[in-house]
Scaffold this motif. Structure first.
Motif, PDB file in Angstrom:
ATOM      1  N   TRP A   1      -4.913   4.603   4.060  1.00  0.00           N
ATOM      2  CA  TRP A   1      -4.743   5.801   4.892  1.00  0.00           C
ATOM      3  C   TRP A   1      -5.961   6.054   5.779  1.00  0.00           C
ATOM      4  N   THR A   2      -7.134   5.603   5.352  1.00  0.00           N
ATOM      5  CA  THR A   2      -8.312   5.752   6.205  1.00  0.00           C
ATOM      6  C   THR A   2      -8.169   4.932   7.485  1.00  0.00           C
ATOM      7  N   ARG A   3      -7.813   3.645   7.345  1.00  0.00           N
ATOM      8  CA  ARG A   3      -7.693   2.774   8.515  1.00  0.00           C
ATOM      9  C   ARG A   3      -6.464   3.121   9.355  1.00  0.00           C
ATOM     10  N   CYS A   4      -5.363   3.464   8.732  1.00  0.00           N
ATOM     11  CA  CYS A   4      -4.153   3.796   9.489  1.00  0.00           C
ATOM     12  C   CYS A   4      -4.308   5.117  10.245  1.00  0.00           C
ATOM     13  N   ASP A   5      -4.978   6.080   9.654  1.00  0.00           N
ATOM     14  CA  ASP A   5      -5.256   7.324  10.381  1.00  0.00           C
ATOM     15  C   ASP A   5      -6.129   7.056  11.602  1.00  0.00           C
ATOM     16  N   GLN A   6      -7.135   6.192  11.437  1.00  0.00           N
ATOM     17  CA  GLN A   6      -7.975   5.811  12.574  1.00  0.00           C
ATOM     18  C   GLN A   6      -7.145   5.125  13.653  1.00  0.00           C
ATOM     19  N   ALA A   7      -6.276   4.210  13.229  1.00  0.00           N
ATOM     20  CA  ALA A   7      -5.448   3.473  14.186  1.00  0.00           C
ATOM     21  C   ALA A   7      -4.554   4.418  14.975  1.00  0.00           C
ATOM     22  N   ALA A   8      -3.898   5.350  14.298  1.00  0.00           N
ATOM     23  CA  ALA A   8      -3.005   6.285  14.989  1.00  0.00           C
ATOM     24  C   ALA A   8      -3.772   7.116  16.017  1.00  0.00           C
ATOM     25  N   GLU A   9      -4.969   7.534  15.651  1.00  0.00           N
ATOM     26  CA  GLU A   9      -5.788   8.314  16.583  1.00  0.00           C
ATOM     27  C   GLU A   9      -6.198   7.474  17.791  1.00  0.00           C
ATOM     28  N   TRP A  10      -6.595   6.232  17.563  1.00  0.00           N
ATOM     29  CA  TRP A  10      -7.034   5.373  18.665  1.00  0.00           C
ATOM     30  C   TRP A  10      -5.876   4.977  19.571  1.00  0.00           C
ATOM     31  N   PHE A  11      -4.691   4.773  18.997  1.00  0.00           N
ATOM     32  CA  PHE A  11      -3.542   4.407  19.838  1.00  0.00           C
ATOM     33  C   PHE A  11      -3.212   5.520  20.841  1.00  0.00           C
ATOM     34  N   THR A  12      -3.439   6.774  20.445  1.00  0.00           N
ATOM     35  CA  THR A  12      -3.114   7.879  21.357  1.00  0.00           C
ATOM     36  C   THR A  12      -4.001   7.911  22.590  1.00  0.00           C
ATOM     37  N   ILE A  13      -5.175   7.282  22.512  1.00  0.00           N
ATOM     38  CA  ILE A  13      -6.071   7.266  23.677  1.00  0.00           C
ATOM     39  C   ILE A  13      -6.230   5.853  24.233  1.00  0.00           C
ATOM     40  N   ALA A  14      -5.374   4.927  23.792  1.00  0.00           N
ATOM     41  CA  ALA A  14      -5.460   3.544  24.255  1.00  0.00           C
ATOM     42  C   ALA A  14      -5.005   3.437  25.702  1.00  0.00           C
ATOM     43  N   GLU A  15      -5.253   2.270  26.285  1.00  0.00           N
ATOM     44  CA  GLU A  15      -4.980   2.072  27.709  1.00  0.00           C
ATOM     45  C   GLU A  15      -3.518   1.819  28.007  1.00  0.00           C
TER      46      GLU A  15
ATOM     47  N   GLU B   1      -5.582  -4.055   9.222  1.00  0.00           N
ATOM     48  CA  GLU B   1      -6.378  -3.936   7.991  1.00  0.00           C
ATOM     49  C   GLU B   1      -5.762  -2.899   7.053  1.00  0.00           C
ATOM     50  N   GLY B   2      -5.220  -1.827   7.623  1.00  0.00           N
ATOM     51  CA  GLY B   2      -4.568  -0.815   6.795  1.00  0.00           C
ATOM     52  C   GLY B   2      -3.325  -1.354   6.108  1.00  0.00           C
ATOM     53  N   ILE B   3      -2.518  -2.147   6.822  1.00  0.00           N
ATOM     54  CA  ILE B   3      -1.304  -2.722   6.231  1.00  0.00           C
ATOM     55  C   ILE B   3      -1.663  -3.712   5.130  1.00  0.00           C
ATOM     56  N   VAL B   4      -2.667  -4.555   5.377  1.00  0.00           N
ATOM     57  CA  VAL B   4      -3.100  -5.509   4.352  1.00  0.00           C
ATOM     58  C   VAL B   4      -3.603  -4.761   3.116  1.00  0.00           C
ATOM     59  N   ALA B   5      -4.374  -3.695   3.346  1.00  0.00           N
ATOM     60  CA  ALA B   5      -4.863  -2.897   2.212  1.00  0.00           C
ATOM     61  C   ALA B   5      -3.697  -2.288   1.431  1.00  0.00           C
ATOM     62  N   HIS B   6      -2.678  -1.843   2.146  1.00  0.00           N
ATOM     63  CA  HIS B   6      -1.501  -1.260   1.490  1.00  0.00           C
ATOM     64  C   HIS B   6      -0.800  -2.303   0.631  1.00  0.00           C
ATOM     65  N   LEU B   7      -0.607  -3.495   1.167  1.00  0.00           N
ATOM     66  CA  LEU B   7       0.068  -4.549   0.416  1.00  0.00           C
ATOM     67  C   LEU B   7      -0.736  -4.998  -0.794  1.00  0.00           C
ATOM     68  N   GLU B   8      -2.055  -4.757  -0.772  1.00  0.00           N
ATOM     69  CA  GLU B   8      -2.898  -5.115  -1.919  1.00  0.00           C
ATOM     70  C   GLU B   8      -3.149  -3.937  -2.849  1.00  0.00           C
ATOM     71  N   GLY B   9      -2.572  -2.771  -2.525  1.00  0.00           N
ATOM     72  CA  GLY B   9      -2.703  -1.620  -3.420  1.00  0.00           C
ATOM     73  C   GLY B   9      -4.001  -0.854  -3.282  1.00  0.00           C
ATOM     74  N   ARG B  10      -4.659  -0.944  -2.111  1.00  0.00           N
ATOM     75  CA  ARG B  10      -5.890  -0.184  -1.874  1.00  0.00           C
ATOM     76  C   ARG B  10      -5.535   1.027  -1.015  1.00  0.00           C
ATOM     77  N   TRP B  11      -5.097   2.091  -1.698  1.00  0.00           N
ATOM     78  CA  TRP B  11      -4.474   3.221  -0.997  1.00  0.00           C
ATOM     79  C   TRP B  11      -5.461   3.972  -0.115  1.00  0.00           C
ATOM     80  N   HIS B  12      -6.653   4.232  -0.624  1.00  0.00           N
ATOM     81  CA  HIS B  12      -7.637   4.989   0.161  1.00  0.00           C
ATOM     82  C   HIS B  12      -7.990   4.237   1.439  1.00  0.00           C
ATOM     83  N   ASP B  13      -8.196   2.933   1.332  1.00  0.00           N
ATOM     84  CA  ASP B  13      -8.492   2.127   2.522  1.00  0.00           C
ATOM     85  C   ASP B  13      -7.324   2.158   3.496  1.00  0.00           C
TER      86      ASP B  13
END
Length: 615
Positions: free
Chosen positions: A330-344, A316-328
Motif C-alpha cells: 500500500w505504500t508503493r501503490c499509494d505513491q504510484a496513484a499520486e504520481w500518475f495523477t500528475i504524470a505527463e 514494485e507494489g504488485i510484486v510486494a502484494h504477490l509476496e505478502g508484504r502488505w505494508h510495502d
C-alpha cells in the motif's frame, strides 16, 4: 446615454433596480440583481430574445480571447445550432486540454447534439470517448468509440475499435469487449488462442523469443507496429483478471513487440505487466521477481519521467502484494496513484485504478479496517455510478464483507454479494468468483453456520483443482486458509457438542483436513502463509491439547501474524491466547481490547480463529 433619459435612470438607480458601471461616454447600466434581469428578459418576445442572443454572440466573437463556451451557448439560445457547434467543440477541447474532463464531456455532448460536418463527426465522438475514459466512465467511452468507428466509414478506424474493446474489458463488460477485441486482433494480424493448450504452446513460443541478452530499442515505431502494440495492450489490460493464460500469451508478445519500438510508454507498460504475470508464484519466484525489477529500474533510469517512476512504484507494489508484504504494497501503490495523477499522460485511469485496487487489497489482508471504511464505500459508489463492473467487484466481495461485518451488517453484505454474483461472467472460474466464494464463507463463519461454510469450501474445491487460477500463490493460500478455518469451525462445534459424526464427515476426518491445510500453507514458503498455518495449528490444538499448551501456541501465532502485518488475525490470536491462559488458571490480566471499528468482536472470532469453548 441620451440626456433626457437621465431622470428615468436615476429613478431606477434609487430603487436599486439598476447599477451604473463606468462614467462619462463609457457609462453602462446593468440590472442590479439577476432576478431583475430575468423579469425584464421574460417580457421580451421570443424572436427579440433570439436576436439579442445572436447579436451578443456575434460581438463576442470579435473579442480576444473568445469565450467559446459562452458564445456557443448564446448561439444555441438564438436557435442557431450550426453556428454554436464549432464554438462548443473548441470549448470542449480547451476543457480537455486543461484536464477539466467532466466539463469537456458536457461540452462535447452539447456539440454533438448540433449539426456537424461529416468529416468532424468521427473526431468529435472519439474526443468525447477519450474524455469519458479520462473520468473513468469506461462503458460510455467504449460506446462513444464505436460511434466514432461507425462515423469513420471507409477511413481506417482500428484505433477507435481498439479503444472500444479496451474500455469494455477494463470496466468488466467481458462479452462486449471480447467480441470487439477479436475483430480488432484479426485486423492487426493477431489472434486469441482458441483453446488452453494452444495458449500454452503460444506462450512457450514467445517466452523463447524473449530470451534476448538485454532490453533494447531497435528501430522507430512503424504504423503497423504501433497498431499491434495498441491492440496487444488493450487485450492484456482487459483480460488479465478474467483470462490470465491468454493475457500472459499476449503479454509476452507485447514485450517482444515493444522491444522493437521507440515508444517508451509502451516499453514501460509492457515490462510492468509482464513482471506481474511472471511473479504470480509469489515468494516461490522471488529471485525471478528481483531480476525482472532490475530490468525495469534500468529502463526507468534510461528514460526518467514522473510516469516512469509511477510505473516502477506500481510494479514494485504488485510484486510486494504477490509476496505478502502488505505494508510495502500500500505504500508503493499509494505513491504510484499520486504520481500518475500528475504524470505527463492524461489517459492514466487504468493505471490509477490498478494502483488503488492493489492498495485496497493489501489493506484487506493487513486488517486496516479504519482506512477501508473510508476507501471502500467511496470506491463502490464511484464504480456503480460509472457502470464499472471490475471496480465494483474489486471493491466488493471480501473488501465489502470486511467492512460490512465490522459494522455487523450481515444481511446487507449477503444482498450485495448476491447482486455482484449475478453480474459475473459465465464460463471460467475467475478471481472474482474466488473472492465472492471466500466472502460467503466469511459470512457463514461470522454467523456461526460452520457446516454451511465447510460445505461451501468442499464444493468450491472442484473449481480450483487443475484450474489456471490455482497457479497464483496468493489464491492457493487464500483457499487453504479458509478451508482450514471452515474445517476448524465445524470441528470446534462438534467437540463442544460431543458429536463424533457430522453428515459424511467425522471428527478424525476434519482433523486431517485441518492438518492438510497447514501442510499446504507451510509448503508455500511464504511468511504470511506460515503465520496463518501457526494460527490453524493453535486452533487445532484447542481440541487436542491442554489449555496451557494452547495458550503458548496462540501467543506464538500472534507474534508471527504481527510480523506479517496481519493485524486482525494477530488481534484474534492474542485474544485466544488470553482466553486459554485464563482457562489454564495462569492469567489475571484484563481482556485485550477489541480492534477499533469492530462492533461484534465475538462473532469475528468465529471466523478469524475458531476454537472449542475454552471454559
Amino acid at each position: 446615454m441620451v440626456s433626457d433619459q437621465q431622470p428615468i435612470w436615476d429613478l431606477l438607480l434609487h430603487h436599486n433596480l439598476v447599477r451604473s458601471i463606468g462614467s462619462g461616454p463609457e457609462q453602462r447600466w446593468d440590472a442590479y440583481h439577476d432576478r431583475v434581469r430575468a423579469a425584464i428578459f421574460r417580457q421580451l418576445p421570443p424572436p427579440r430574445r433570439q436576436q439579442i442572443h445572436a447579436r451578443l454572440a456575434s460581438v463576442l466573437c470579435e473579442e480576444e480571447p473568445v469565450d467559446h463556451e459562452f458564445v456557443g451557448q448564446q448561439y444555441l439560445a438564438a436557435e442557431r445550432p450550426a453556428e454554436a457547434a464549432p464554438h462548443l467543440l473548441e470549448a470542449a477541447r480547451g476543457a480537455a486540454g486543461s484536464l477539466a474532463f467532466d466539463r469537456a464531456v458536457r461540452l462535447y455532448r452539447m456539440a454533438l447534439d448540433c449539426p456537424l460536418d461529416a468529416a468532424q463527426l468521427p473526431h468529435a465522438w472519439a474526443e468525447l470517448a477519450q474524455a469519458l475514459a479520462n473520468v473513468g466512465r469506461c462503458r460510455e467511452s467504449a460506446e462513444a468509440f464505436l460511434r466514432a468507428s461507425q462515423q469513420a466509414g471507409q477511413a481506417p478506424d482500428w484505433n477507435y475499435r481498439c479503444q472500444a474493446a479496451w474500455n469494455y474489458l477494463a470496466s468488466g463488460h467481458i462479452a462486449e469487449g471480447t467480441d470487439v477485441l477479436r475483430r480488432v486482433l484479426r485486423d492487426a494480424g493477431l489472434s486469441l488462442p482458441a483453446h488452453a493448450w494452444a495458449a500454452v504452446a503460444e506462450l512457450g513460443y514467445w517466452m523463447l523469443r524473449l530470451r534476448l541478452p538485454e532490453w533494447r530499442t531497435a528501430r522507430r515505431t512503424s504504423p503497423k507496429l504501433r497498431q499491434q502494440l495498441e491492440v496487444c495492450w488493450s487485450a492484456v489490460a482487459g483480460l488479465s483478471l478474467v483470462d490470465p493464460l491468454r493475457a500472459a500469451t499476449l503479454t509476452a508478445r507485447l514485450v517482444w513487440l515493444s522491444r522493437h519500438s521507440d515508444d517508451v510508454r509502451h516499453q514501460l507498460r509492457a515490462l510492468a505487466v509482464y513482471i506481474a504475470h511472471r511473479t504470480i508464484g509469489g515468494t516461490r519466484v522471488h529471485h525471478r521477481s528481483a531480476r525482472l525489477l532490475v530490468q525495469l529500474r534500468s529502463l526507468v533510469e534510461k528514460h526518467p519521467s514522473i510516469y516512469a517512476d509511477a510505473v516502477l512504484a506500481l510494479t514494485e507494489g504488485i510484486v510486494a502484494h504477490l509476496e505478502g508484504r502488505w505494508h510495502d504494497t500500500w505504500t508503493r501503490c499509494d505513491q504510484a496513484a499520486e504520481w500518475f495523477t500528475i504524470a505527463e499522460y492524461p489517459d492514466v485511469s487504468w493505471e490509477i485504478n490498478t494502483a488503488q485496487t492493489f492498495a485496497m487489497w493489501a489493506r484487506l489482508y493487513g486488517g486496516q479496517l479504519q482506512h477501508l471504511k473510508i476507501q471502500q464505500p467511496a470506491a463502490r459508489r464511484y464504480a456503480m455510478e460509472r457502470e464499472d463492473l471490475f471496480a465494483r467487484w474489486n471493491s466488493g466481495a471480501r473488501v465489502l464483507a470486511m467492512v460490512g461485518l465490522a459494522e455487523d451488517r450481515l444481511d446487507d453484505v449477503r444482498r450485495a454479494l448476491d447482486d455482484d454474483e449475478r453480474l459475473l461472467p459465465e464460463g471460467r472460474f475467475h478471481v472474482q468468483h474466488h473472492n465472492i466464494l471466500l466472502a460467503r464463507v466469511m459470512c457463514d463463519l461470522y454467523e456461526g453456520r460452520a457446516w454451511e461454510a465447510w460445505q461451501c469450501m468442499e464444493q468450491g474445491w472442484r473449481h480450483y483443482r487443475g484450474a489456471l487460477l490455482s497457479r497464483v500463490q496468493q489464491v492457493r493460500i487464500d483457499f487453504w486458509k479458509m478451508y482450514g478455518l471452515a474445517a476448524l469451525a465445524v470441528l470446534a462445534q462438534a467437540v463442544d457438542a460431543k458429536i463424533d459424526s457430522l453428515g459424511h464427515g467425522t471428527v478424525p476426518v476434519l482433523k486431517e483436513r485441518v492438518r492438510a491445510s497447514i501442510r499446504r500453507l507451510r509448503a508455500e514458503r511464504a511468511p504470511w502463509a506460515a503465520a496463518i498455518a501457526q494460527l490453524l495449528g493453535a486452533s487445532l490444538a484447542s481440541v487436542e491439547e491442554p489449555p496451557a499448551r494452547v495458550a503458548e501456541q496462540f501467543l506464538s501465532a500472534a507474534q508471527a501474524l504481527d510480523s506479517a502485518h496481519m493485524d486482525l488475525f494477530a488481534a484474534a490470536a492474542s485474544w485466544r491466547n488470553w482466553q486459554w491462559q485464563r482457562a489454564a488458571g495462569g492469567s489475571s490480566r484484563a481482556a485485550p481490547k477489541a480492534p477499533p471499528g469492530v462492533q461484534n468482536w465475538t462473532r469475528w472470532l468465529n471466523w478469524l480463529a475458531p476454537t472449542r469453548c475454552p471454559e
